[in-house]
Design an enzyme around this catalytic site. Structure first.
Site, short mmCIF file in Angstrom:
data_model
loop_
_atom_site.label_atom_id
_atom_site.label_comp_id
_atom_site.label_asym_id
_atom_site.label_seq_id
_atom_site.Cartn_x
_atom_site.Cartn_y
_atom_site.Cartn_z
N LYS A 168 137.08 -40.89 -19.63
CA LYS A 168 137.54 -42.27 -19.63
C LYS A 168 138.29 -42.65 -18.36
O LYS A 168 139.15 -41.91 -17.88
CB LYS A 168 138.46 -42.51 -20.84
N ARG A 224 148.06 -18.36 -18.37
CA ARG A 224 149.40 -18.95 -18.28
C ARG A 224 150.50 -17.90 -18.48
O ARG A 224 151.54 -17.96 -17.83
CB ARG A 224 149.55 -20.09 -19.28
#
Length: 397
Positions: free
Chosen positions: A197, A39
């Site tokens: 999930k 980054r």
């Protein structure tokens, strides 16, 4: 995504001006040492461009999740300042009390402002704090796509109050890639959405379903879809509360003539542990005590064929527990299929990026987005507050 209305950094005269650049330096640390500088390195071109234009450059970012308003040494940007200095070949001073004593920086120099989350009101987008950030600059540059989905003082509020606000080249490159992949993609468009999930990615799945030629769920999400399709999943990770939603998506996909691609065979083990005894089973043969931890070879071959036939691929989330051997073969194979294909590919999400880096595939992807939550928000079709404020400010500089 539409971004032609956003003022780019290069369109402004920066000579002698104070330029505040919101970058994303939220990098992983181990005992104060940076373990992945991806980054930081992605932001170097922006910092150099501003400095070479004669600007007085200030960079700011968050790092980790400190308690807001309580500076903590383990969340200091000091390691980032050192890395920036080494990469830019010049000293990059870390400024701590910049709100009370604005630092003085000469034209062409770069300074780093300490962790914005040490400032009370940052996450709440407090106007008072945003105005103090804005007072530090003549031009605000937003170049932290990974934070674009957050309306915070250093991402949104400062852009509202700064004398001029524009987009950095990294942000524009991200928006360009996502626009190519999602707004006007070369078709067929294929999306792989994995993770633990369904609930965390339900909005993205629902938004993608009518837009893609093929949707491939992976990981725990795939287990929930398998249960919805009436297949046994044993003790595998799934979300029982989302089975009905998954079943509805399966029906909707069938009605469109574009069935969701589910595993036909899987790798199972009694537990998720390194070196666990793994067995390949057809999905219908999964036992009550089995845990599905990866996709099997027949599924790998099927998914590879689908990827080979795609013109655009979007990938967010691994298809198995790749961090734990021997359950990484499926994720590696999917990554290699994307890397070897002629498709335009956009890959994102922390686990997915970690996987492509682990398998040496990063250089073969068309775009590895720096965003996790922001990437997911784009997949959901949501507006990004930090981008929207830049659009509203276009032409002000």
């Amino acid at each position: 995504m539409q971004f032609d209305s956003i003022t780019p950094l290069g369109a402004l005269d920066l000579s002698g001006k104070r330029v505040l650049i919101r970058a994303d330096f939220n990098v992983p640390l181990d005992d104060g040492e940076i373990t992945s500088a991806r980054r930081i390195d992605a932001a170097l071109a922006t910092l150099r461009e501003a400095a070479e234009a004669g600007a007085r450059v200030f960079a700011l970012s968050h790092l980790g999740r400190p308690e807001e308003g309580r500076p903590a040494a383990e969340f200091s940007l000091a390691p980032v300042a050192r890395h920036l200095g080494q990469s830019l070949g010049r000293e990059v001073k870390l400024c701590v009390d910049y709100l009370d004593a604005p630092p003085v920086v000469d034209p062409g120099e770069v300074a780093l402002l300490e962790n914005v989350r040490f400032n009370r009101g940052e996450k709440a987008n407090a106007p008072q704090l945003a105005k103090r950030y804005a007072a530090l600059c003549d031009v605000f540059v937003f170049d932290a796509f990974a934070t674009a989905h957050r309306a915070q003082a250093s991402t949104h509020g400062v852009a509202q109050y700064a004398p001029a606000a524009c987009a950095g080249p990294l942000l524009l490159a991200e928006l360009d890639a996502l626009g190519r992949a999602l707004n006007e993609p070369k078709r067929p468009l294929l999306a792989i959405v994995g993770g633990a999930k369904v609930s965390g990615k339900l909005a993205a799945l629902e938004a993608l379903l009518p837009r893609v030629a093929q949707l491939i769920p992976g990981g725990g999400i795939a287990n929930t879809f398998l249960r919805a399709a009436g297949q046994p999943v044993g003790k595998s990770l799934l979300e029982a509360s989302q089975v009905a939603a998954a079943a509805e998506m399966l029906r909707a996909a069938e009605a469109r003539g574009r069935p969701v691609a589910l595993p036909v065979d899987v790798v199972v083990a009694p537990e998720l542990a390194a070196g666990a005894a793994a067995t390949v089973k057809a999905v219908g043969d999964v036992g009550d005590d089995d845990r599905i931890l990866d996709i099997g070879p027949a599924t790998v071959a099927r998914y590879a064929a689908l990827i080979d036939g795609a013109a655009t691929v979007v990938w967010n989330g691994p298809v198995g527990a790749f961090e734990t051997p021997p359950f990484g073969a499926g994720t590696e194979a999917v990554g290699r299929a994307i890397a070897d294909s002629a498709a335009f590919s956009v890959v994102g999400g922390g686990d997915t990026v970690a996987a492509v880096e682990r398998y040496g595939l990063a250089g073969k992807m068309s775009r590895i987005t720096t965003g996790g939550g922001a990437f997911l928000a784009v997949l959901e079709g949501a507006k990004l507050p930090a981008v929207e404020i830049l659009k509203s400010r276009a032409g002000d500089g």
